[in-house]
Design a protein around this motif. Structure first.
Motif, short mmCIF file in Angstrom:
data_model
loop_
_atom_site.label_atom_id
_atom_site.label_comp_id
_atom_site.label_asym_id
_atom_site.label_seq_id
_atom_site.Cartn_x
_atom_site.Cartn_y
_atom_site.Cartn_z
N LEU A 90 67.51 29.04 56.02
CA LEU A 90 68.29 29.99 54.62
C LEU A 90 69.85 29.46 54.61
O LEU A 90 70.18 29.05 55.71
CB LEU A 90 68.10 30.84 55.73
CG LEU A 90 67.12 31.14 56.47
CD1 LEU A 90 66.39 31.50 57.99
CD2 LEU A 90 66.50 33.51 55.73
N ILE A 91 69.79 30.22 53.33
CA ILE A 91 71.10 29.82 52.64
C ILE A 91 71.46 31.23 52.26
O ILE A 91 70.71 31.52 51.25
CB ILE A 91 71.41 28.31 51.47
CG1 ILE A 91 70.76 27.61 52.80
CG2 ILE A 91 72.58 28.66 51.08
CD1 ILE A 91 71.13 26.26 51.21
N ALA A 92 72.42 31.73 52.58
CA ALA A 92 72.55 32.58 52.36
C ALA A 92 74.03 33.38 51.55
O ALA A 92 75.76 32.52 51.57
CB ALA A 92 72.92 33.95 53.60
N ARG A 93 75.11 34.46 50.80
CA ARG A 93 75.45 34.03 50.19
C ARG A 93 75.53 35.51 49.92
O ARG A 93 75.01 36.53 49.74
CB ARG A 93 75.94 33.87 48.42
CG ARG A 93 75.27 32.36 48.87
CD ARG A 93 75.70 32.22 47.18
NE ARG A 93 74.33 32.07 46.91
CZ ARG A 93 72.71 31.28 47.65
NH1 ARG A 93 72.82 30.52 48.25
NH2 ARG A 93 70.84 32.21 47.18
N ASP A 94 77.01 36.03 50.31
CA ASP A 94 77.88 37.57 50.58
C ASP A 94 77.42 38.16 48.88
O ASP A 94 77.87 37.56 47.89
CB ASP A 94 79.14 37.44 50.56
CG ASP A 94 79.69 39.37 50.25
OD1 ASP A 94 78.79 39.97 49.89
OD2 ASP A 94 80.77 39.37 51.60
N GLU A 95 77.08 38.77 48.82
CA GLU A 95 76.27 39.51 47.31
C GLU A 95 77.32 39.13 46.26
O GLU A 95 77.61 39.52 44.88
CB GLU A 95 75.93 40.76 47.29
CG GLU A 95 75.73 41.76 45.54
CD GLU A 95 74.92 42.52 45.68
OE1 GLU A 95 75.36 44.16 46.87
OE2 GLU A 95 74.22 43.36 44.96
N GLY A 96 78.91 39.29 46.69
CA GLY A 96 79.56 39.88 45.84
C GLY A 96 80.34 38.03 45.51
O GLY A 96 81.58 37.76 44.27
N THR A 97 80.00 37.41 46.44
CA THR A 97 80.39 35.94 45.84
C THR A 97 80.00 35.12 44.98
O THR A 97 78.37 34.82 44.77
CB THR A 97 80.36 35.07 47.14
OG1 THR A 97 81.01 35.77 47.99
CG2 THR A 97 80.70 33.83 47.30
N GLU A 98 80.58 34.21 43.89
CA GLU A 98 80.11 33.82 42.81
C GLU A 98 79.46 32.49 42.98
O GLU A 98 79.75 31.96 43.40
CB GLU A 98 80.92 33.93 41.18
CG GLU A 98 81.70 35.31 41.36
CD GLU A 98 80.05 35.86 40.09
OE1 GLU A 98 79.86 35.54 38.99
OE2 GLU A 98 80.34 37.12 40.25
#
Length: 170
Positions: free
Chosen positions: A162-170
């Motif tokens: 799983l690769i996850a990014r904060d919703e606010g991160t571009e």
């Protein structure tokens, strides 16, 4: 591959390895056996080694990439148990690796929890490459994250990344 034509040199090399407790750095002993002449006198040792120097270099490179990745990377086994966790995941979710490794992925991302009728990562079928989910931080707060999920076979076992990014991160 080192070849010894002199039996004494071969015996000495094997004796040095045995005394050291392991093959020389970068080599892994695969097989070995004594060699005898027609009179059954020992004349040397036959050993097969695998040079793992390049494999070790590649492993260190991949580990370094995981350490510096700005995206949270989590690996999960077929039982939906977290098996590894990079520093970006620690920062995003506020759990340390030692706190979450060995626990179900559903403790982190409730939408991926195994249901009573089975489910789990084996049954996740997203239409898009990424999917927005709520993740559970250590302090019980939730954080919306974009998650990409892939699976791969590692030594015959299906593992998930799983690769996850904060919703606010571009």
């Amino acid at each position: 591959c080192k070849t010894y034509s002199n039996p004494d040199e071969a015996r000495e090399a094997v004796a040095r390895m045995l005394a050291a407790g392991s093959p020389p750095r970068g080599l892994r002993l695969l097989s070995g056996s004594p060699m005898h002449d027609v009179r059954a006198e020992p004349v040397g040792t036959f050993a097969i080694y695998h040079d793992v120097t390049e494999v070790s270099r590649q492993r260190r490179f991949l580990e370094a990439l995981l350490e510096v990745s700005p995206e949270a990377i989590v690996t999960v086994d077929p039982s939906d148990i977290v098996r590894s966790w990079n520093p970006a995941a620690e920062q995003l979710f506020s759990w340390t690796e030692s706190e979450l490794v060995g626990r179900p992925i559903g403790d982190l991302i409730p939408a991926l929890a195994v249901s009573e009728d089975g489910g789990g990562l084996h049954d996740v079928r997203w239409e898009e490459q990424e999917h927005m989910v709520e993740a559970q931080r250590k302090d019980s707060a939730t954080v919306p994250v974009d998650v990409s999920l892939t699976s791969t076979s590692v030594r015959g076992v299906e593992m998930f990344t799983l690769i996850a990014r904060d919703e606010g991160t571009e």
